[in-house]
Write an enzyme that holds these catalytic residues in place. Sequence first.
Site, short mmCIF file in Angstrom:
data_model
loop_
_atom_site.label_atom_id
_atom_site.label_comp_id
_atom_site.label_asym_id
_atom_site.label_seq_id
_atom_site.Cartn_x
_atom_site.Cartn_y
_atom_site.Cartn_z
N LYS A 1 14.44 63.58 24.03
CA LYS A 1 14.52 64.61 25.05
C LYS A 1 14.62 66.00 24.39
O LYS A 1 14.87 66.10 23.18
CB LYS A 1 15.73 64.31 25.94
CG LYS A 1 15.60 62.95 26.65
CD LYS A 1 16.77 62.68 27.57
CE LYS A 1 16.59 61.34 28.28
NZ LYS A 1 17.68 61.05 29.23
N ASN B 1 21.68 63.10 27.29
CA ASN B 1 21.87 61.97 26.38
C ASN B 1 20.74 61.72 25.38
O ASN B 1 20.51 60.60 24.98
CB ASN B 1 22.24 60.71 27.17
CG ASN B 1 21.14 60.27 28.11
OD1 ASN B 1 20.08 60.88 28.12
ND2 ASN B 1 21.38 59.23 28.87
N GLU C 1 5.58 52.97 32.11
CA GLU C 1 5.83 54.24 31.42
C GLU C 1 4.79 54.49 30.33
O GLU C 1 4.32 55.63 30.17
CB GLU C 1 7.25 54.24 30.84
CG GLU C 1 8.30 54.27 31.94
CD GLU C 1 9.74 54.07 31.47
OE1 GLU C 1 10.63 54.08 32.31
OE2 GLU C 1 9.96 53.90 30.24
N HIS D 1 15.36 58.71 25.82
CA HIS D 1 15.00 57.77 26.89
C HIS D 1 14.43 56.50 26.27
O HIS D 1 13.71 56.57 25.27
CB HIS D 1 13.94 58.39 27.81
CG HIS D 1 13.32 57.38 28.73
ND1 HIS D 1 13.91 57.02 29.92
CD2 HIS D 1 12.21 56.60 28.60
CE1 HIS D 1 13.16 56.07 30.49
NE2 HIS D 1 12.14 55.80 29.71
N TYR E 1 10.60 59.49 36.61
CA TYR E 1 11.94 59.16 37.10
C TYR E 1 11.95 58.84 38.59
O TYR E 1 12.97 59.00 39.25
CB TYR E 1 12.90 60.31 36.81
CG TYR E 1 13.38 60.38 35.37
CD1 TYR E 1 14.05 59.30 34.79
CD2 TYR E 1 13.22 61.53 34.60
CE1 TYR E 1 14.52 59.35 33.48
CE2 TYR E 1 13.68 61.59 33.29
CZ TYR E 1 14.34 60.51 32.74
OH TYR E 1 14.82 60.56 31.45
P1 DAT Z 1 18.95 55.40 31.35
O1 DAT Z 1 18.38 56.67 30.77
O2 DAT Z 1 20.07 54.86 30.50
O3 DAT Z 1 17.91 54.37 31.67
P2 DAT Z 1 19.05 56.01 34.17
O4 DAT Z 1 17.65 55.50 34.24
O5 DAT Z 1 20.05 55.47 35.15
O6 DAT Z 1 19.67 55.80 32.71
O7 DAT Z 1 19.06 57.58 34.32
C1 DAT Z 1 18.05 58.36 33.72
C2 DAT Z 1 18.68 59.60 33.14
O8 DAT Z 1 19.26 60.37 34.20
C3 DAT Z 1 19.83 59.35 32.17
O9 DAT Z 1 19.38 59.09 30.87
C4 DAT Z 1 20.59 60.62 32.25
C5 DAT Z 1 20.42 61.02 33.70
N1 DAT Z 1 21.57 60.58 34.49
C6 DAT Z 1 21.88 59.32 34.87
N2 DAT Z 1 23.01 59.27 35.56
C7 DAT Z 1 23.45 60.56 35.65
C8 DAT Z 1 24.56 61.19 36.25
N3 DAT Z 1 25.48 60.49 36.91
N4 DAT Z 1 24.67 62.54 36.12
C9 DAT Z 1 23.75 63.27 35.46
N5 DAT Z 1 22.65 62.73 34.86
C10 DAT Z 1 22.51 61.40 34.95
MG MG Z 2 16.37 54.36 33.05
#
Ligand code: DAT
Ligand code: MG
Length: 152
Positions: free
Chosen positions: A12, A115, A129, A118, A52
């Site tokens: 990212k 974080n 993807e 991805h 997303y």
């Molecule tokens: P991952 O990236 O572990 O697959 P995800 O698909 O649930 O997690 O979410 C995609 C991204 O969205 C994640 O890397 C960071 C952001 N995200 C997820 N939950 C969040 C939250 N509660 N607040 C802010 N950003 C969040």
């Molecule tokens: Mg995810």
Amino acid sequence: MATTKGTFIAIKPNGIQLGLVGEIIKRFEQKGFCPVGIKFLRASEEHLKQHYVDLKDRPFFPGLVKYMNSGHVVAMVWEGFNVVKTGRVMLGETNPADSKPGTIREDFYIQVGRNIIHGSDSVKSAEKEISLWFKPEELVDYMSCAHDWVYE
Ligand code: DAT
Ligand code: MG
């Protein structure tokens, strides 16, 4: 063409700014996975909304898309045995509190919305993807000369 057995990994914008590109690529290489596609790009908001789409109703969705579009990302496809699942283990959990030491998100992670990286969460999402981010001709098909030293 090697589009179905890989996983999609993206560094990212903050991962790039914090100088973590080499470290992340190194971890995947050292594990024995092979890069079959790597590119540096600025993804459009439209593209990121598609990426997303499953999260479109979550309150953090607009901020997530804006943040991902705020700079460049390194988009990659990595291949190897069980790469989708193992890739997720190497990343760590979405929530920092659940990530184990030695995982990318634990080692370099500060907040859930920043974080660093991805990774596809299933073989099905990986296929989706990879085809969203890469044209088939952007992926190479080769066998590493280390193959027999990695696999029994
Ligand atoms: P991952 O990236 O572990 O697959 P995800 O698909 O649930 O997690 O979410 C995609 C991204 O969205 C994640 O890397 C960071 C952001 N995200 C997820 N939950 C969040 C939250 N509660 N607040 C802010 N950003 C969040
Ligand atoms: Mg995810």
